[in-house]
Scaffold this active site. Structure first.
Site, PDB file in Angstrom:
ATOM      1  N   SER A 286       0.845  -1.205   0.000  1.00 15.81           N
ATOM      2  CA  SER A 286       0.000   0.000   0.000  1.00 15.81           C
ATOM      3  C   SER A 286       0.875   1.248   0.000  1.00 15.81           C
ATOM      4  CB  SER A 286      -0.891  -0.005   1.237  1.00 15.81           C
ATOM      5  OG  SER A 286      -0.089   0.219   2.371  1.00 15.81           O
ATOM      6  N   LYS A 287       0.241   2.352  -0.386  1.00 16.50           N
ATOM      7  CA  LYS A 287       0.959   3.626  -0.446  1.00 16.50           C
ATOM      8  C   LYS A 287       1.540   3.990   0.916  1.00 16.50           C
ATOM      9  CE  LYS A 287      -0.367   7.197  -3.137  1.00 16.50           C
ATOM     10  NZ  LYS A 287       0.693   7.179  -4.117  1.00 16.50           N
ATOM     11  N   ARG A 288       0.855   3.527   1.946  1.00 21.19           N
ATOM     12  CA  ARG A 288       1.288   3.800   3.310  1.00 21.19           C
ATOM     13  C   ARG A 288       2.772   3.409   3.490  1.00 21.19           C
ATOM     14  NH1 ARG A 288       0.403   2.101   8.972  1.00 21.19           N
ATOM     15  NH2 ARG A 288       0.221  -0.070   8.476  1.00 21.19           N
TER      16      ARG A 288
END
Ligand code: GLU
Length: 481
Positions: A256-258
């Site tokens: 994920s972008k996280r």
């Protein structure tokens, strides 16, 4: 692998359109390890052709990040070298000459199709069940026609004539890779003579900078055949390729972008050590022979072997990073750790060097990240704030706990200041604890001193904070009950 290392030249070619993150740091690291192991030169090239999105502060962030990890390069924009300039924005004339050469050899042409025309063409192809690609309509414009349009101010782009053939290149991990170039259509390689685009400039620079091996992420795999076509058009040597596996979650899903967008600097600010980061990132798609997890910079340099780069996705596991970081912290010399932790604590904790040193040696085992210390060890420096419930041991009643603390207050009060040590507590308090129950007596004591559910033992804490402070905290606890 036998290689003539005099001619080995690799490059890390980030676009300064964002901060350095784990993905491109891994590319830099694998390039660096490659030459540390096989010999050769490591080049930093800044790919800033996208003028709007490229920012000097991102270039700085990238260079700072490489420095933090100790990934030194032999040539680059800030140190120069024989093949510069090392920023693509400073190489426009070089690209222009090559573009002109393509025009002269009838390998490129101006295309004036509008966005709408291209979209209509795409839709028409798809409705006929064909994979969309540019039809090559403007290929037939004569030189004069295009020049007239340009003179008139018509906006065109420069397309490269893609030959109807199979492109082939060698990936040292994946073997021979073939693409049907016919599927690409004529690719756009520049907006105009002064604004060349990614696939074109990369092919030119890799040649001009005599790059022998291109090590980069698998996300570039589809660009490689386009770059090879350009290299072939100029009769350049085709470098060897190594495409690094995608970085995935531990469940083999897209990261994920996280995690993807977290910059290396954020990890630094979170209290991860550069040696732990290096170790962690090196294992994203590579592992040593005996599957060891902890590898120092020197071990990585010695043992890195491209044959052990995997094809399948690399699992990104933040818990593993935490674990590795804690291992490096445990091994670190306490004085060195103190110096590092000083950057992560409030100024007033810095006033008493002895207290800081003692608190750090007591907490060293528990620290995963340098930032943890602030949360784990605040009670050494300030009175803890807590709710009385944490004083309670199992289901022993409040009154009993209160009474035990009163007994402790008396007994601890009797110990002289100059005898206020762990050994003496073992001698004087421990027998008492055995009579009243170790948990019943020592849990509330520890909680009163630290205000926490978990902390070093009460004797250790008392030794560090001293008699007056210990008695004060026990008294406060009694009043809370
Ligand atoms: N500039 C490209 C990027 O940052 C990398 C180009 C390459 O390695 O060929 O993704």
């Amino acid at each position: 692998m036998a290689m003539d290392n005099k001619n080995i030249r690799v490059r890390f070619a980030p676009s300064p359109t964002g901060a350095l993150h784990i993905g491109n740091t891994r590319t830099a690291l694998f390039n660096w390890l490659f030459i540390k192991n096989y010999g050769g030169k490591f080049i930093l090239r800044i790919e800033d052709t996208d003028k709007e999105r490229s920012k000097p502060e991102f270039e700085k962030d990238i260079i700072d990040g490489l420095k933090w990890l100790g990934l030194d390069y032999d040539e680059g924009p800030d140190i120069s070298g024989n093949y510069g300039p090392y920023r693509q924005s400073e190489r426009t004339d070089i690209y222009k000459n090559y573009l002109k050469k393509l025009f002269d050899e009838n390998k490129a042409y101006y295309c004036f199709c509008t966005k709408e025309e291209l979209e209509a063409e795409r839709q028409a192809m798809m409705s006929r069940g064909l994979a969309p690609k540019y039809s090559g309509k403007c290929r037939n414009l004569s030189k004069e026609e295009s020049e007239n349009k340009i003179q008139k101010g018509d906006k065109g782009v420069i397309r490269f004539k893609v030959l109807n053939k199979e492109v082939e290149f060698n990936d040292l991990i994946r073997g021979k890779i073939k693409f049907d170039a016919n599927l690409f259509g004529d690719i756009v390689i520049a907006k105009n003579l002064k604004e060349p685009l990614y696939n074109f400039v990369v092919a030119i620079d890799d040649h001009e900078m005599k790059i022998s091996h291109i090590i980069r992420g698998e996300d570039h795999l589809s660009n490689t055949p386009k770059q090879v076509l350009i290299q072939e058009a100029f009769d350049f040597n085709v470098p060897k390729y190594i495409h690094l596996p995608l970085i995935l979650t531990t469940e083999r899903k897209k990261l994920s972008k996280r995690y993807l967008d977290v910059s290396l600097k954020d990890y630094k600010n979170d209290g991860y050590l550069p040696e732990a980061m290096l170790n962690f990132i090196a294992l994203l798609g590579w592992h040593p022979k005996e599957d060891r997890e902890i590898l120092s910079r020197e071990e990585l340099m010695k043992e890195f072997d491209i044959k052990r780069i995997q094809k399948s996705g690399a699992a990104f596991d933040i818990n593993k990073l935490d674990w590795l970081n804690s291992q490096y912290i445990k091994k670190m010399d306490t004085n060195e750790l103190i110096e590092k932790i000083k950057n992560f604590i409030p100024d007033n904790w810095n006033k008493n060097d002895n207290l800081l040193a003692e608190a750090i040696s007591l907490e060293k085992e528990r620290i995963k990240k340098l930032t943890d210390f602030k949360e784990l060890a605040d009670f050494f420096f300030e009175l803890p704030e807590y709710n009385f419930e944490i004083l309670i041991w199992k289901n022993v009643g409040n009154e009993k706990i209160k009474n035990n603390l009163k007994i402790l207050l008396g007994e601890i009060g009797k110990i002289q200041n100059n005898e206020f040590s762990k050994e003496n507590f073992e001698k004087n308090i421990m027998p008492l604890a055995k009579t009243f129950g170790v948990g019943e007596l020592l849990w509330p004591l520890r909680a009163a001193l630290s205000g926490k559910k978990a902390s070093p033992g009460p004797f250790e804490i008392m030794e560090v904070i001293g008699k007056a402070e210990s008695l004060k905290r026990i008294d406060i606890a009694i009043k809370k009950l």
